[in-house]
Design an enzyme around this catalytic site. Structure first.
Site, PDB file in Angstrom:
ATOM      1  N   SER A  68       0.833  -1.212   0.000  1.00  0.00           N
ATOM      2  CA  SER A  68       0.000   0.000   0.000  1.00  0.00           C
ATOM      3  C   SER A  68       0.861   1.253   0.000  1.00  0.00           C
ATOM      4  O   SER A  68       1.417   1.578  -1.023  1.00  0.00           O
ATOM      5  CB  SER A  68      -1.038   0.033   1.106  1.00  0.00           C
ATOM      6  OG  SER A  68      -2.066   0.939   0.724  1.00  0.00           O
ATOM      7  N   HIS A  73       4.121  14.353   5.735  1.00  0.00           N
ATOM      8  CA  HIS A  73       4.017  15.784   5.458  1.00  0.00           C
ATOM      9  C   HIS A  73       4.663  16.520   6.624  1.00  0.00           C
ATOM     10  O   HIS A  73       4.393  16.187   7.784  1.00  0.00           O
ATOM     11  CB  HIS A  73       2.554  16.219   5.324  1.00  0.00           C
ATOM     12  CG  HIS A  73       1.764  15.349   4.416  1.00  0.00           C
ATOM     13  ND1 HIS A  73       1.764  15.516   3.045  1.00  0.00           N
ATOM     14  CD2 HIS A  73       0.976  14.278   4.667  1.00  0.00           C
ATOM     15  CE1 HIS A  73       0.980  14.589   2.501  1.00  0.00           C
ATOM     16  NE2 HIS A  73       0.500  13.829   3.458  1.00  0.00           N
ATOM     17  N   CYS A  88      -1.943  -3.478   3.228  1.00  0.00           N
ATOM     18  CA  CYS A  88      -2.959  -4.493   2.968  1.00  0.00           C
ATOM     19  C   CYS A  88      -2.431  -5.831   3.471  1.00  0.00           C
ATOM     20  O   CYS A  88      -1.225  -6.059   3.513  1.00  0.00           O
ATOM     21  CB  CYS A  88      -3.254  -4.576   1.471  1.00  0.00           C
ATOM     22  SG  CYS A  88      -3.955  -3.074   0.797  1.00  0.00           S
TER      23      CYS A  88
END
Length: 127
Positions: A68, A73, A88
């Site tokens: 995944s 940030h 996943c």
């Protein structure tokens, strides 16, 4: 879709402030960390932002995984980081790998305060 999504808001990060501005350094760290924890890197993109005067103003980056993704940030002006790791568990349970990667990455920024959320994804809830 069955998987684990780990999310954190890191406040008052006490790491070297330059770490929050260094897109190439964050990219190298994130890719290496994903691989170190047994996840499969298939792509990456890290972008350094600049303010109106051309000064460094934070980084947004993602590592795309076969399992995944990791997204990060930074907000150096307030010493903050958001972190998002989703794996996943289709052919293998990657939950322990995600949790170890998450813990290592949070520790790298030495936050004074961490808001954490863990979401199990893709499981149907009986009506």
């Amino acid at each position: 879709m069955n998987g684990l999504h780990l999310i954190a808001d890191l406040h008052d990060c006490r790491c070297d402030p330059a770490r929050l501005l260094d897109a190439p350094g964050l990219e190298t760290y994130c890719v290496d960390a994903c691989q170190r924890h047994g996840l499969t890197v298939v792509g990456r993109l890290f972008h350094a932002f600049r303010d109106a005067s051309g000064q460094a103003a934070g980084v947004t980056g993602t590592v795309v995984l076969a399992e995944s993704h990791l997204a990060i940030h930074t907000w150096p002006e307030i010493g903050a980081v958001t972190l998002d790791i989703y794996v996943c568990n289709f052919s293998d349970d990657n939950s322990a790998r995600a949790q170890a990667l998450f813990a290592e990455t949070v520790a790298r920024f030495a936050p004074a305060c961490v808001e954490r959320h863990s979401v199990r994804r893709g499981q149907l809830v009986a009506a």
